[in-house]
Write a protein that holds these residues in place. Structure first.
Motif, mmCIF file in Angstrom:
data_model
loop_
_atom_site.group_PDB
_atom_site.id
_atom_site.type_symbol
_atom_site.label_atom_id
_atom_site.label_comp_id
_atom_site.label_asym_id
_atom_site.label_seq_id
_atom_site.Cartn_x
_atom_site.Cartn_y
_atom_site.Cartn_z
ATOM 1 N N ARG A 119 -5.771 9.968 6.065
ATOM 2 C CA ARG A 119 -7.744 9.656 5.377
ATOM 3 C C ARG A 119 -7.776 10.427 4.688
ATOM 4 O O ARG A 119 -8.533 11.631 5.457
ATOM 5 C CB ARG A 119 -8.958 9.366 6.020
ATOM 6 C CG ARG A 119 -7.824 7.563 7.204
ATOM 7 C CD ARG A 119 -8.061 6.369 5.996
ATOM 8 N NE ARG A 119 -9.511 6.038 5.342
ATOM 9 C CZ ARG A 119 -8.750 4.741 4.741
ATOM 10 N NH1 ARG A 119 -7.612 4.020 5.149
ATOM 11 N NH2 ARG A 119 -10.146 4.342 4.425
ATOM 12 N N GLN B 210 -4.674 -4.885 -0.781
ATOM 13 C CA GLN B 210 -5.127 -3.604 0.266
ATOM 14 C C GLN B 210 -5.602 -2.109 0.392
ATOM 15 O O GLN B 210 -6.144 -1.625 0.809
ATOM 16 C CB GLN B 210 -3.331 -3.294 0.669
ATOM 17 C CG GLN B 210 -2.700 -3.967 2.061
ATOM 18 C CD GLN B 210 -2.531 -5.267 1.558
ATOM 19 O OE1 GLN B 210 -1.955 -5.611 1.095
ATOM 20 N NE2 GLN B 210 -2.816 -6.264 2.347
ATOM 21 N N HIS C 215 -9.984 2.191 -0.935
ATOM 22 C CA HIS C 215 -10.697 3.334 -0.576
ATOM 23 C C HIS C 215 -10.968 4.506 -0.646
ATOM 24 O O HIS C 215 -10.952 4.480 -2.246
ATOM 25 C CB HIS C 215 -9.102 3.385 -0.719
ATOM 26 C CG HIS C 215 -8.598 5.059 0.130
ATOM 27 N ND1 HIS C 215 -9.292 5.826 0.268
ATOM 28 C CD2 HIS C 215 -7.274 4.178 1.271
ATOM 29 C CE1 HIS C 215 -8.516 6.830 1.349
ATOM 30 N NE2 HIS C 215 -7.057 5.457 1.680
ATOM 31 N N CYS D 204 1.088 -0.858 -0.197
ATOM 32 C CA CYS D 204 0.225 -0.398 0.346
ATOM 33 C C CYS D 204 1.073 1.478 -0.090
ATOM 34 O O CYS D 204 1.489 1.341 0.345
ATOM 35 C CB CYS D 204 -0.419 -0.060 0.651
ATOM 36 S SG CYS D 204 -1.962 1.283 1.118
ATOM 37 N N VAL E 60 0.389 -1.907 7.496
ATOM 38 C CA VAL E 60 0.523 -2.689 6.345
ATOM 39 C C VAL E 60 1.026 -1.777 5.730
ATOM 40 O O VAL E 60 2.170 -2.706 5.451
ATOM 41 C CB VAL E 60 -0.940 -2.595 6.250
ATOM 42 C CG1 VAL E 60 -1.102 -2.955 4.667
ATOM 43 C CG2 VAL E 60 -1.974 -3.823 6.350
ATOM 44 N N PRO E 61 1.788 -0.992 6.181
ATOM 45 C CA PRO E 61 2.350 0.039 4.587
ATOM 46 C C PRO E 61 4.507 -0.693 5.286
ATOM 47 O O PRO E 61 4.966 -0.455 4.576
ATOM 48 C CB PRO E 61 2.579 1.659 4.469
ATOM 49 C CG PRO E 61 1.019 1.061 4.642
ATOM 50 C CD PRO E 61 1.074 0.166 5.484
ATOM 51 N N PHE F 219 -2.439 5.155 11.261
ATOM 52 C CA PHE F 219 -3.461 4.186 12.065
ATOM 53 C C PHE F 219 -2.217 2.780 12.209
ATOM 54 O O PHE F 219 -2.328 1.497 12.268
ATOM 55 C CB PHE F 219 -4.301 3.684 12.779
ATOM 56 C CG PHE F 219 -4.987 3.731 11.881
ATOM 57 C CD1 PHE F 219 -5.357 3.012 11.062
ATOM 58 C CD2 PHE F 219 -6.052 5.178 11.038
ATOM 59 C CE1 PHE F 219 -6.328 2.399 10.099
ATOM 60 C CE2 PHE F 219 -6.448 4.900 10.040
ATOM 61 C CZ PHE F 219 -6.329 3.280 9.249
ATOM 62 N N CYS F 220 -2.420 2.248 10.611
ATOM 63 C CA CYS F 220 -1.842 1.449 10.266
ATOM 64 C C CYS F 220 -0.277 0.125 9.885
ATOM 65 O O CYS F 220 0.573 1.436 9.319
ATOM 66 C CB CYS F 220 -2.646 1.715 8.878
ATOM 67 S SG CYS F 220 -2.339 -0.030 7.686
ATOM 68 N N ARG G 71 -0.219 5.837 3.710
ATOM 69 C CA ARG G 71 0.407 6.162 5.452
ATOM 70 C C ARG G 71 -0.718 6.590 6.169
ATOM 71 O O ARG G 71 -0.218 7.446 6.331
ATOM 72 C CB ARG G 71 1.616 7.221 5.016
ATOM 73 C CG ARG G 71 2.813 7.277 4.524
ATOM 74 C CD ARG G 71 3.390 5.321 5.044
ATOM 75 N NE ARG G 71 4.833 5.232 4.890
ATOM 76 C CZ ARG G 71 4.962 4.001 3.475
ATOM 77 N NH1 ARG G 71 2.966 4.097 2.980
ATOM 78 N NH2 ARG G 71 6.126 3.732 3.078
ATOM 79 N N CYS G 72 -2.198 5.536 6.075
ATOM 80 C CA CYS G 72 -2.468 6.229 7.181
ATOM 81 C C CYS G 72 -2.220 5.912 8.468
ATOM 82 O O CYS G 72 -1.403 5.113 8.880
ATOM 83 C CB CYS G 72 -4.655 5.342 6.958
ATOM 84 S SG CYS G 72 -4.847 5.240 5.153
#
Ligand code: 5AD
Ligand code: SF4
Length: 439
Positions: free
Chosen positions: A267, A186, A228, A142, A151-152, A148-149, A145-146
């Motif tokens: 977001r 993602q 998204h 992904c 994943v990246p 909280f996340c 760069r949210c």
């Protein structure tokens, strides 16, 4: 994505001659496929590894593997804390799993946490939990760069799989009896952004992908997760509306209804824009069901912010929502934000949100009472009956003996917040309707 990786891990091991066992003590290989997105996977992992240690002492042939997000994130730390772990395999290195196990046998502990995916997990053999439904990964990683996340940090930047490869996999699945595919990414609607189609010079896009997969013979249902809201485009709405196999359900993560919190989450849409997509999608695809993800208690969330979330929830009228209490993930921006919300406050808001959403889910499901829906049978339900799912992703329970993979019409008799109870349309009625349709 994590479960999809597990199917690949099982597929690789099975292709190499391993067979599953229920007893850890008997196992030659034990794999922990970790997911760190919301919970403290590390506490659980090290607890499990501790319990496995004496079994490994008693069975020196046992090889212990740690895979997934935590392997990618913690790297060398895992074997420092638990030196009896034989293999650490990151999210990009799954294709080398068997090689790593073999090398561990000869040379001792191994680790591969490379940063780049060369082979998509979908290109590996799989042991699927379901013969009629399959996940197909269309992109990994992904570029967002949210705050909280995680994943990246563990999956890296987005890499899309070439359209031809995806189609070939879906065609193969359809030929082997799969009737429903879920396209996985993602950030599924930015599919192709990183991909130039050779020759055309143009970029491949998600709507094109949907249309291409919709043309696969034998397939009955197409789902995708997750788009998204920021990258959503009208051509995707057209594709959902026009493609016969694409189901009338969309998972559309909101995260928060407060614009202030959305900004802090990085977001890049606002609540009004989100709601206007919901309205446009509903207009174009009548009867479409919405599910969402919502985080409660993001750092700095005030009562007023939380009421903003409740307002959007009331207005959007989601069919269902996955609600999460914010949990700081190591290495993410929000983990170091100062104004973390106290646990009791988060819990109290979370309970309120749940109450509101349960009511709305029930109201949405009540609209199904008396209607006939097409159900794909998934298996046996909790009370011995049959469990299936509508195109709109509603779980339906009914009495019957239909096998998984069967399609049938069911009249909905009663709605609950999380499922519907129904009765199959009798065969004579189905024939009658078919005659009317034909005649
Ligand atoms: N805390 C709580 N929920 C989270 N999610 C992702 N990261 C976190 C976190 N740190 C939720 C988001 C996302 C879903 C997959 O998990 O709602 O959409
Ligand atoms: Fe995480 Fe999704 Fe945001 Fe990417 S778009 S950083 S996967 S929440």
């Amino acid at each position: 994505m994590n479960e999809h990786d597990s199917e690949r891990i099982a597929g690789l091991l099975t292709a190499d001659g391993y067979v599953p066992t229920e007893e850890a003590a008997d196992a030659e290989v034990v794999v922990f496929n970790t997911c760190a997105i919301r919970e403290n996977a590390d506490n659980r992992l090290y607890g499990q590894l501790g319990r496995l240690r004496p079994l490994k002492m008693a069975n020196p042939r046992m090889r212990i593997v740690v895979a997934g997000c935590l392997a990618q994130k913690d790297r060398g730390l895992i074997q420092r804390r638990a030196p009896w772990v034989d293999v650490v395999v990151g999210t990009h290195a799954l294709p080398s799993l068997l090689e790593l196990i073999r090398r561990a046998e000869a040379e001792g502990p191994q680790m591969d946490v490379r940063e780049y995916t060369e082979i998509f997990p979908s290109a590996l053999p799989a042991v699927r939990g379901d013969r009629h439904r399959a996940w197909v990964s269309v992109s990994v990683g992904c570029d967002n760069r949210c705050t909280f996340c995680i994943v990246p940090l563990v999956r890296g930047p987005q890499r899309s799989r070439p359209l031809g490869e995806i189609l070939a996999e879906v065609q193969g699945l359809a030929a082997s009896g799969v009737v429903e595919v879920t396209l996985l990414g993602q950030n599924v609607n930015t599919y192709g952004r990183d991909l130039t189609v050779p020759g055309s010079g143009s970029r491949s896009r998600f709507a094109e992908l949907l249309r291409a997969v919709d043309g696969v013979e034998g397939l009955r249902r197409i789902r995708f997760t997750s788009p998204h809201p920021h990258d959503f485009t009208p051509d995707v709405i057209d594709a959902i509306a026009e493609c016969e196999r694409v189901c009338e359900h969309i998972h559309f993560p909101l995260q928060s209804g407060s614009d202030r919190v959305l900004r802090a989450m990085r977001r890049s849409y606002r609540s009004e824009r989100y709601l206007s997509w919901v309205r446009r999608i509903r207009e174009a695809v009548p009867g479409i069901a919405f599910s969402t993800d919502i985080i409660v208690g993001f750092p700095g969330e005030t009562e007023e912010d939380f009421r903003g979330t409740l307002r959007v929830v009331e207005e959007a009228r989601f069919d269902s929502a996955y609600t999460f209490q914010y949990s700081p993930r190591p290495g993410t921006a929000a983990a170091s934000f100062e104004d973390q919300v106290p646990k009791e406050v988060v819990q109290e808001r979370f309970d309120r949100l749940l109450t509101v959403q349960e009511r709305i889910s029930l109201e949405r499901n009540r609209a199904y009472e008396g209607r006939t829906v097409e159900v794909l049978v998934e298996g046996t339900g909790r009370k011995g009956g049959v469990q299936g799912r509508t195109r709109t992703n509603k779980v339906v329970h009914f009495e019957g003996t239909e096998a998984p993979g069967a399609f049938l019409d069911v009249v909905v008799e009663r709605a609950h917040p999380h499922h519907l109870l129904g009765r199959p349309v009798p065969a004579w009625d189905r024939r009658g309707r078919a005659l009317v349709a034909a005649g």
